[in-house]
Design an enzyme around this catalytic site. Structure first.
Site, PDB file in Angstrom:
ATOM      1  N   CYS A   1     -10.987  28.173  32.464  1.00 42.97           N
ATOM      2  CA  CYS A   1     -11.039  28.266  31.005  1.00 42.97           C
ATOM      3  C   CYS A   1     -12.407  28.706  30.519  1.00 42.97           C
ATOM      4  O   CYS A   1     -12.536  29.617  29.717  1.00 42.97           O
ATOM      5  CB  CYS A   1     -10.695  26.922  30.380  1.00 42.97           C
ATOM      6  SG  CYS A   1      -9.018  26.459  30.729  1.00 42.97           S
ATOM      7  N   HIS A   2     -13.437  28.029  30.968  1.00 38.63           N
ATOM      8  CA  HIS A   2     -14.771  28.357  30.479  1.00 38.63           C
ATOM      9  C   HIS A   2     -15.757  28.511  31.615  1.00 38.63           C
ATOM     10  O   HIS A   2     -16.969  28.451  31.408  1.00 38.63           O
ATOM     11  CB  HIS A   2     -15.245  27.305  29.477  1.00 38.63           C
ATOM     12  CG  HIS A   2     -14.262  27.089  28.372  1.00 38.63           C
ATOM     13  ND1 HIS A   2     -13.335  26.091  28.396  1.00 38.63           N
ATOM     14  CD2 HIS A   2     -14.028  27.783  27.250  1.00 38.63           C
ATOM     15  CE1 HIS A   2     -12.586  26.184  27.325  1.00 38.63           C
ATOM     16  NE2 HIS A   2     -12.977  27.194  26.605  1.00 38.63           N
ATOM     17  N   GLY A   3     -15.240  28.656  32.833  1.00 41.55           N
ATOM     18  CA  GLY A   3     -16.101  29.025  33.953  1.00 41.55           C
ATOM     19  C   GLY A   3     -16.997  27.921  34.496  1.00 41.55           C
ATOM     20  O   GLY A   3     -18.166  28.164  34.763  1.00 41.55           O
TER      21      GLY A   3
ATOM     22  N   TYR B   1     -14.312  30.518  18.648  1.00 46.29           N
ATOM     23  CA  TYR B   1     -14.169  30.188  20.068  1.00 46.29           C
ATOM     24  C   TYR B   1     -15.326  30.791  20.853  1.00 46.29           C
ATOM     25  O   TYR B   1     -15.867  30.162  21.777  1.00 46.29           O
ATOM     26  CB  TYR B   1     -12.833  30.729  20.567  1.00 46.29           C
ATOM     27  CG  TYR B   1     -12.360  30.168  21.881  1.00 46.29           C
ATOM     28  CD1 TYR B   1     -12.136  28.802  22.034  1.00 46.29           C
ATOM     29  CD2 TYR B   1     -12.103  31.001  22.966  1.00 46.29           C
ATOM     30  CE1 TYR B   1     -11.682  28.291  23.229  1.00 46.29           C
ATOM     31  CE2 TYR B   1     -11.640  30.494  24.160  1.00 46.29           C
ATOM     32  CZ  TYR B   1     -11.431  29.139  24.298  1.00 46.29           C
ATOM     33  OH  TYR B   1     -10.975  28.648  25.474  1.00 46.29           O
TER      34      TYR B   1
END
Lengths: 185, 426
Positions: free
Chosen positions: A149-151, B298
């Site tokens: 998702c965000h590494g 985001y």
């Protein structure tokens, strides 16, 4: 007579019986309203049936060295991983000062069973399931888990090494019932 | 409220007279959106978007109430009940696609509405309250849209809920208990789905209430206009009806054309294929993306990849994302220039367009995976976003020399008209 002087004295102070009644009535209503809010807030908390799913038994006999399985506890994914000696050595090699959330592998496993790494499969960043438990999945730069998702990259002791996650993957409370059965919760 | 020359409501039919004495509702409508509300004569088509946002809300409420008649808010059957709507319910596919794309259309027109307010300085005195209420509506819309997106209980629904409620666990000490309290469990499940449905049904009506306050606050000073010069006398205005009811009617027509084109020809253009896979708590999709209207925010969330000043990266990201929106509440006081319209603010106009490009870049980064160069790009974009509001705008509004302004709306309109005719005769 005394009471009349009392009253006139109080009127001179600017305090009246009615002021007291006002404050008392509004306070009483306020306490009542606050008391009603309690159940309205509390109903949002996990209900009894959700809390009741709090222990899970897992049979780990089929997990070969280097393999991992995904299971679930309290509706959250759990990774059970049978670490290879190389992976354990790699995790031991890392100096604690290099870690964002310093913990040794011994603190994250049970004594004598340090090849069994049991963690929640919930990334401590925003809760995705990291990859790396199943065969062929991306294990990230440190050979543990990788959250797509965000590494966030986790090492072979599921400790955070790179990316936005602040903490290591959480080790849930668990016990070995025997060499092949673990109870989580 | 309103200007002294506003037309007065005078019912002629006996029934309307009788009603006016008992319940002056027609009078209220007449004064609010009828001939009794004088509006600057020079509004351009950017002033359509308030009415279009209202139209979008009505479409969402109507389609939403119908969908709720067929949907089941239970984690076991929610996904299938949406498929039931798509396949079995008469015209269900149309109503659901209209609701899905209606949300996107709502955000498109609201973003253009905000764009208009920013460019023409509509947030400035005496309209600060209109702006503040607008930001509240924007926040409510985002909450409503997020909870609505969870309801189909597909993969994106589930993991969106996981990620967004995860924001709260960034709060030190009380974060995790708050998250568990919000979800009613340790992960999104039945309890969360049910409460999201309840709130998703409630919030649009709260939005409608705040819209009434937004319009009420607007009608005290009256509408802004492209010159940013306040109304001075009667010749600066025309009655709302029929002039702007007609102009808004044109806008509504175009809006509906685009809306049905999207709904019928490309209903999944703005959606994600992953949401047609039922929620699976044990497998995260390879690439979690929110709906397009959240992308810029985001990107700001993900811009923080390092710990900084004893606060960890996760909390910074969440703080920055909420701050990006909260900043808008302070805008009327960050920009101290007395000139409203950017037409007369040469310096501000440049930075305004840079901000627009910056937000588009952030949006692109928010859509892209968390890799380079997007991480670096979103870091630069986020820095610029905050710098624009906190540094550039306060300085520009002090040092800028505005262009010469006409004395009144009428003068601006007539001189423009004179230019046009002289150009035509030349």
């Amino acid at each position: 007579m005394t009471s009349e002087t009392d009253i006139s004295a109080r009127i001179e102070d600017g305090v009246r019986r009615r002021d007291f009644i006002n404050i008392a009535a509004v306070s009483f209503a306020g306490v009542g309203a606050a008391a009603v809010v309690l159940p309205l807030v509390n109903q949002m908390n996990p209900s009894a049936d959700v809390l009741a799913q709090s222990t899970t038994e897992i049979d780990i006999s089929a997990i070969q060295s280097g393999q991992a399985i995904k299971t679930s506890w309290r509706k959250q994914p759990v990774f059970v991983r049978n670490l290879t000696p190389v992976e354990i050595a790699e995790a031991k090699k890392v100096p604690l000062s290099d870690l964002r959330d310093p913990q040794t592998i011994d603190e994250r496993t049970k004594p004598g069973k340090e090849n069994w790494l049991i963690t929640l499969g919930v990334c401590t960043h925003l809760g995705c399931v990291p990859l790396g438990a199943a065969e062929g999945e991306n294990r990230g730069d440190f050979g543990g888990y990788f959250c797509p998702c965000h590494g966030s990259h986790y090492d072979t002791a599921a400790r955070i090494r790179k990316g936005p996650a602040p903490k290591n993957l959480v080790v849930p409370p668990y016990e070995f019932n025997s060499d092949t059965v673990v109870t989580i919760g | 409220m309103s200007f002294p020359w506003a037309k007065n409501y005078e019912p002629k039919q006996p029934l309307m007279k009788w009603l006016d004495e008992k319940l002056p509702l027609p009078r209220l409508v007449y004064n609010a959106i009828g001939a009794g509300y004088p509006v600057p004569r020079n509004l351009n088509y950017f002033w359509n978007f308030g009415v279009l946002a209202g139209a979008a809300l009505v479409i969402q409420i109507v389609t939403g109430i119908v969908l709720a008649m067929h949907y089941a808010a239970n984690a076991g059957v929610a996904f299938n009940s949406v498929e039931h709507i798509m396949r079995d319910v008469n015209a269900g596919w149309f109503i659901r696609y209209a609701h899905m794309n209606g949300a996107s259309m709502f955000f498109i027109v609201v973003y253009l509405h905000i764009f208009r307010g920013l460019y023409y300085g509509s947030y400035k005195a005496p309209r600060e309250m209109v702006w503040l209420l607008g930001v509240v509506i924007f926040l409510l819309m985002m909450a409503t849209a997020f909870m609505g997106y969870v309801l189909p209980w597909g993969q994106m629904s589930f993991w969106g809920a996981q990620v967004i409620t995860g924001f709260f666990s960034a709060i030190p000490v009380v974060g995790d208990p708050i998250r568990v309290w919000l979800l009613g469990g340790f992960a999104p499940d039945n309890a969360a789905l049910n409460r999201f449905f309840s709130l998703h049904y409630l919030l649009p009506f709260v939005i409608a209430g705040v819209i009434i306050l937004h319009i009420w606050a607007l009608h005290i000073p009256g509408s802004n206009n492209p010159t940013g010069i306040e109304v001075k006398d009667e010749q600066d205005t025309v009655p709302f009806h029929p002039y702007y009811t007609a102009k808004d009617g044109v806008g509504v027509g175009v809006f509906l054309l685009l809306f049905v084109a999207l709904t019928f020809f490309s209903p999944n253009l703005l959606g994600h294929a992953d949401n047609y896979i039922a929620a699976n708590p044990l497998s995260t999709p390879a690439h979690i993306v929110p709906e397009w209207y959240f992308w810029p925010f985001y990107a700001i969330l993900r811009a923080f990849t390092f710990n900084f000043l004893w606060i960890d990266a996760k909390l910074w990201g969440v703080i920055a994302m909420f701050a990006a929106i909260a900043l808008l509440f302070f805008l009327p006081w960050l920009d101290s220039s007395p000139v409203k319209s950017s037409n007369y603010r040469p310096l501000n106009r440049i930075f305004f367009w840079v901000l627009v490009v910056d937000v588009l870049i952030l949006g692109y980064c928010g859509k892209s995976p968390a890799e380079q160069p997007y991480v670096l790009l979103s870091q630069l974009g986020a820095i610029y976003y905050f710098a624009h509001f906190l540094i550039i705008l306060p300085i520009v509004s002090r040092i800028e020399r505005p262009l010469p302004m006409p004395n009144s709306i009428t003068e601006a309109v007539l001189s423009k008209h004179a230019d046009d005719t002289s150009a035509a005769t030349a």
